[in-house]
Design a protein around this motif. Sequence first.
Motif, PDB file in Angstrom:
ATOM      1  N   ARG A   1      15.296 -31.872  87.788  1.00 26.06           N
ATOM      2  CA  ARG A   1      16.063 -30.776  87.191  1.00 26.06           C
ATOM      3  C   ARG A   1      15.158 -29.550  87.076  1.00 26.06           C
ATOM      4  O   ARG A   1      13.924 -29.651  87.140  1.00 26.06           O
ATOM      5  CB  ARG A   1      16.574 -31.137  85.785  1.00 26.06           C
TER       6      ARG A   1
ATOM      7  N   SER B   1      19.717 -26.119  81.961  1.00 24.32           N
ATOM      8  CA  SER B   1      19.024 -26.983  82.911  1.00 24.32           C
ATOM      9  C   SER B   1      20.062 -27.488  83.904  1.00 24.32           C
ATOM     10  O   SER B   1      21.225 -27.707  83.557  1.00 24.32           O
ATOM     11  CB  SER B   1      18.321 -28.149  82.213  1.00 24.32           C
TER      12      SER B   1
ATOM     13  N   ILE C   1      14.931 -25.582  84.708  1.00 23.80           N
ATOM     14  CA  ILE C   1      15.440 -24.720  83.638  1.00 23.80           C
ATOM     15  C   ILE C   1      15.501 -23.288  84.146  1.00 23.80           C
ATOM     16  O   ILE C   1      14.596 -22.823  84.845  1.00 23.80           O
ATOM     17  CB  ILE C   1      14.540 -24.805  82.395  1.00 23.80           C
TER      18      ILE C   1
ATOM     19  N   TYR D   1      12.022 -27.376  74.427  1.00 24.04           N
ATOM     20  CA  TYR D   1      11.910 -26.123  75.176  1.00 24.04           C
ATOM     21  C   TYR D   1      11.679 -24.998  74.170  1.00 24.04           C
ATOM     22  O   TYR D   1      12.439 -24.829  73.222  1.00 24.04           O
ATOM     23  CB  TYR D   1      13.192 -25.850  75.968  1.00 24.04           C
TER      24      TYR D   1
END
Length: 704
Positions: free
Chosen positions: A295, A310, A297, A345
């Motif tokens: 993945r 994401s 972001i 995050y």
Amino acid sequence: MRTHMMRRFHVSAFFLLAATLVALGTNKGFTQSVSTADLRERSRPRLEAIYERGEMRAKPFRAEWLLDSSGYLVRELDEETGKAIRVVYDAASGKQRIADGNKQVGVSNHLLSPDGTKRLQEDGRSWNVLDTQSGEKRKLTAESMQPDVSYQDISWSPDGQRVLFVESDSSEVRTRNVIVPDDPSYPSVRKTRFARVGTKIPSLRIGVIEIENQQTRWSPIELPEDGGYFGQLSWAGNSDEVLVERISRFRDKREFLLAKVGGDVTSIFSETNDAWAIGSHEINSGATWIDDGKRFIFLSEKDGWRQAFSISRGGDDLRLLTPGGYDIIDRAEPNDVVDEQNGWYYFYASPSNATQRYLHRVPLDGSGTLEQVTPDNQPGWHEYQFSPDRKWAFHTYSTLNTPPVVDLVTIPEHRSIRTLEENSELRARADEVIARPAEFIQLQITKDVTVDASMIKPRDFDETKRHPVFVYVYGEPYLQTVLDRWGAAQVDFHRTIADLGYIVVSIDNRGTPSPKGAAWRRSIFGSLGPLSTEEQAAAIQELARTRSYVDLSRVGIWGWSGGGSNTLNALFRKPDVYQLGIAVVPKPQPHLYNAWFQEIYMRTPEVNADGYTRSAPIGFADGLKGKLLIMTGSGETNTHIQIIEGLVDRLIELGKPFDYMVYPNRDHGLREGKGTEVHVRMLITRYLLENLPPGPMSMSSSPQ
């Protein structure tokens, strides 16, 4: 001892000027007790201290984290030898030792191969590969026969066998002639590439070079015929795939593409915005891989706020990480700060105050629980430099009225371990200089619009009397001026002006990059100028309505670059609000500005002729009534002097009196050459004092 005495003298210069200004204040105004020339010259020592000696500038703390996060490396001077040394400080204990030559830090050199055996080296218009052990050098790219071809965004593949790059070709971008200040009688002429609004921009293509045989493979990813841009360009977690962010020329569309080297291209995500998807700050641009490359972001304003998402590698699973009605102001560092081990995050936000900035975090799993990491008892502006393991950070905290302090903190507890830079001398100086702290206020200019403003009052401020107002404006999408951060928006100069007898005000109208939602920022789309002019004037009217000490018969405005343009618009379109304007390096003809910036917000005259007409100050020059000073440099590479002199000719044609100052060979910042920065501020100060009477006046008196 000599250095210590000099520092004391400089602080005293500030203090003596301030004390003199206090003594000069009278109920009838400064001009009746001392001449404007005396006031101007008494400002000089303070301006020299600010711009020549940097006495209001904070000392930064510079360090690099070790890769293992156990400590940090600082470059210092040895007290005995005076030679530069590298010192490692243990993060937990603070113990120090001289660094060995092989100690690795967390900041990597992108030109060094992953195994450290090879280094990329620029050689004129070509690139070489240097063997770090033997020193052997070999060509990576052939030297371009075209001087307008360059290579950008170069990076090694994870296995060190390939190099990714963008080739930029400006050969079809038009050239403009620039006079070189060499021989005064026979100056040389240099040609430089300049992509004006609506003209050809550099063409770009992506390539991958095989280190073994120097073979280049060109990506099939193309840009439209009228041009475009690339944002993120990086290896996609392996040495066979590349992540490419393709952005349209007008920045209203962006896509993330996954390209196999020499193979297929897959679209992962795309978005289109009626105004822009990527602004001139490029905050939304970029991506960071997580979950072992499964993945990544990215930031987007597609749902009305700047939010973090994401997305899976295949593009079929999109998750919102930051739900809620607030903006991400910026990433916590230039690259996203992700703590994958603990699932967080990190980013900057300030949901309740657009003038401030705090560290926040959310879970990586998308559960959306927002946490503020910065303590509530430290209102203001915060910056962090994280350790690689995300357990430590260098933390810088300041306000508009308080110099920065840097300390080492634990993350997420935010426990202060030790102070790294206190700026104690600057704090002592600030205590003497700042007689009245800058204030932050809010002004409701319509039922639905409230703007932030800052206000600096004179040292001898008397709320029972009327005071002149000097507005500092920017008002465009690139910059906020109302920020609770040390040194923001030329505040040191503005404190000097305030102590001469003016209330200095700055206002962030809609269209500035305030964290108030995408609609706020995009409200000016199509025409920079009309909305900011209306809202700045409305805010001044509201300021006077709610504060009787504001003298609407004495209002001046000034600004730099986009702020210079807004100054012209204010004076031309609102002549009954402003009696004076000082426009520094403005762009009165936006269609002559550069394509990269202007086309984001106004497209081109071919598709938006009305927007350019409504934006251009030159079209409203016949409205000038007040005093106007235009300042620029003949060496301008941003708002070229020809853009400004079109307005100069128009004002002459209209028979309008105005003043015009050109600094020879100075660029956009007007700082080249000894004494220039002080001279610029002294000229602004003189023009203000001579044309907008300073100091308090009784409520019943009329301006002198």
